[in-house]
Design a protein around this motif. Structure first.
Motif, short mmCIF file in Angstrom:
data_model
loop_
_atom_site.label_atom_id
_atom_site.label_comp_id
_atom_site.label_asym_id
_atom_site.label_seq_id
_atom_site.Cartn_x
_atom_site.Cartn_y
_atom_site.Cartn_z
N LEU A 109 0.86 -1.18 0.00
CA LEU A 109 0.00 0.00 0.00
C LEU A 109 0.89 1.23 0.00
N HIS A 110 0.55 2.19 -0.85
CA HIS A 110 1.35 3.40 -1.03
C HIS A 110 0.38 4.58 -1.06
N TYR A 111 0.53 5.53 -0.14
CA TYR A 111 -0.43 6.64 -0.04
C TYR A 111 0.29 7.98 -0.13
N ARG A 112 -0.16 8.82 -1.06
CA ARG A 112 0.37 10.18 -1.20
C ARG A 112 -0.35 11.09 -0.23
N LEU A 113 0.32 11.44 0.84
CA LEU A 113 -0.31 12.15 1.95
C LEU A 113 -0.42 13.64 1.71
N ILE A 114 0.63 14.27 1.20
CA ILE A 114 0.67 15.71 0.97
C ILE A 114 1.17 15.98 -0.44
N GLU A 115 0.49 16.87 -1.17
CA GLU A 115 0.96 17.25 -2.49
C GLU A 115 0.82 18.75 -2.68
N HIS A 116 1.58 19.29 -3.64
CA HIS A 116 1.56 20.71 -3.96
C HIS A 116 1.96 21.58 -2.78
N TRP A 117 2.84 21.06 -1.95
CA TRP A 117 3.43 21.83 -0.86
C TRP A 117 4.90 21.99 -1.19
N TRP A 118 5.69 22.57 -0.29
CA TRP A 118 7.13 22.70 -0.56
C TRP A 118 7.76 21.34 -0.79
N LEU A 119 7.27 20.32 -0.05
CA LEU A 119 7.67 18.94 -0.25
C LEU A 119 6.42 18.10 -0.46
N ASP A 120 6.45 17.17 -1.40
CA ASP A 120 5.41 16.16 -1.52
C ASP A 120 5.75 15.01 -0.57
N VAL A 121 4.76 14.51 0.14
CA VAL A 121 5.00 13.49 1.16
C VAL A 121 4.11 12.27 0.92
N ALA A 122 4.70 11.09 0.94
CA ALA A 122 3.95 9.84 0.81
C ALA A 122 4.45 8.85 1.86
N VAL A 123 3.62 7.87 2.18
CA VAL A 123 4.01 6.78 3.07
C VAL A 123 3.69 5.46 2.35
N SER A 124 4.43 4.44 2.70
CA SER A 124 4.19 3.13 2.07
C SER A 124 4.39 2.03 3.10
N ALA A 125 3.73 0.92 2.86
CA ALA A 125 3.82 -0.22 3.77
C ALA A 125 3.54 -1.48 2.97
N ALA A 126 4.24 -2.57 3.32
CA ALA A 126 4.04 -3.82 2.58
C ALA A 126 4.55 -5.01 3.37
#
Length: 258
Positions: free
Chosen positions: A118-135
Motif C-alpha cells: 500500500l502506497h499513499y500520497r499524503l501531501i501534495e503541492h506543498w514545498w515537499l510532496d509526502v507519501a508513506v508506504s507499507a508492505a
C-alpha cells in the motif's frame, strides 16, 4: 500544512512498528520508492530483471530475479501493488546442509516470494510532496526450505520535490523487520531530462545505504529512463555499485500505465 507534515512523519514512524513493508513499484526511479501513483481506476504493469553479484570473488553468491507486478490506483492517492519474485540463487545462498544436493550451480529457478503493498500520497503541492508506504513480503515454501526465508515487513516515508522542467529529487527513509532483525535505511535520488523534450530521455543517480552499517552498505545507482512511443510506457536501465566495487547489480525495468 505544518501540522500535516508532522502528521506524515508520525504516521510513517507508526508504520515502522507494525507488520508492513515498503512498496517496490518505483514508478520514477530504479531502486528507491517514488512519490507518484497511478490515477484512480488505472493500472500499472511493471516487469523487472535484476542480476546481482554481491561478492566479486565468489560466484556462488550470484543471483538473478524476474519480478512481474501489477499496481492499481484505488484512489488518485492510494496505490495497491502486488508482485512476485521468480529467482535463481547460487549455492552460496543455501543452507549449508542443502548445498551438496544441487552441485556448483545451485537449484533451478523458482518462485521465491510474493509482496503486497500500500502506497499513499499524503501531501501534495506543498514545498515537499509526502507519501508513506507499507508492505509485506511472504516467502513461498521452496524459499523457506532452501533459504530459510522469513516474512519481511517494512514501512517507509517518501519525500519528493520537483524542479526545473520535470526534474525530481526524492528521499526515502525506511525501516525493515525480518525474523527479529531490524534495519533502518535511506535512499536519495535525483533525475532530470537530458533531451530537448522534457518528456524524453532522462538520466538519474541514486544513493542508498543503511544508517547503522553505512560503510559496508552504500550503493550508487546511475540510471537512464526511456519513454517508448508514449509517456505511458517507460524502459529503465541502471547499474548499481557498492562497497568499493565488491557489489554490483544490473537492473532493467519496463512499466506500462493503462
Amino acid at each position: 500544512m505544518i501540522r500535516r507534515a508532522v502528521f506524515a512523519a508520525v504516521f510513517a514512524t507508526l508504520l515502522c512498528r507494525v507488520p508492513f513493508v515498503v512498496a517496490h513499484h518505483a514508478m520514477e526511479y530504479i531502486a528507491i520508492e517514488s512519490y507518484s501513483t497511478p490515477p484512480q481506476g488505472s493500472f500499472l504493469f511493471h516487469l523487472h530483471y535484476d542480476y546481482m553479484a554481491p561478492n566479486k570473488n565468489d560466484v556462488s553468491l550470484d543471483r538473478w530475479e524476474i519480478t512481474p507486478g501489477l499496481g492499481w490506483g484505488i484512489t488518485d492517492r492510494l496505490l495497491f501493488d502486488a508482485h512476485t519474485h521468480y529467482a535463481k540463487f547460487g549455492p552460496g545462498h543455501l543452507d549449508e546442509d542443502r548445498r551438496d544436493e544441487f552441485g556448483p550451480n545451485g537449484p533451478p529457478p523458482f518462485l521465491e516470494a510474493a509482496s503486497f503493498v500500500l502506497h499513499y500520497r499524503l501531501i501534495e503541492h506543498w514545498w515537499l510532496d509526502v507519501a508513506v508506504s507499507a508492505a509485506i513480503e511472504l516467502p513461498f515454501a521452496r524459499a523457506r526450505d532452501l533459504l530459510d526465508a522469513k516474512p519481511v515487513y517494512e514501512g517507509g516515508l517518501i519525500l519528493a520535490r520537483e524542479f526545473g522542467r520535470h526534474g525530481n529529487v526524492t528521499l526515502n527513509l525506511a525501516y525493515e523487520y525480518e525474523d527479529g532483525d531490524e534495519e533502518w535505511s535511506f535512499g536519495l535520488g535525483v533525475k532530470n531530462p537530458i533531451s530537448a523534450d522534457p518528456h524524453g530521455i532522462a538520466a538519474g543517480i541514486e544513493f542508498l545505504g543503511e544508517f547503522e552499517d553505512f560503510k559496508d552498505s552504500w550503493t550508487v545507482v546511475p540510471g537512464l529512463y526511456f519513454p517508448l512511443g508514449k509517456p505511458d510506457t517507460i524502459f529503465k536501465f541502471g547499474m548499481m555499485f557498492g562497497r568499493n566495487m565488491d557489489y554490483t547489480r544490473t537492473s532493467m525495468s519496463l512499466l506500462y500505465n493503462f
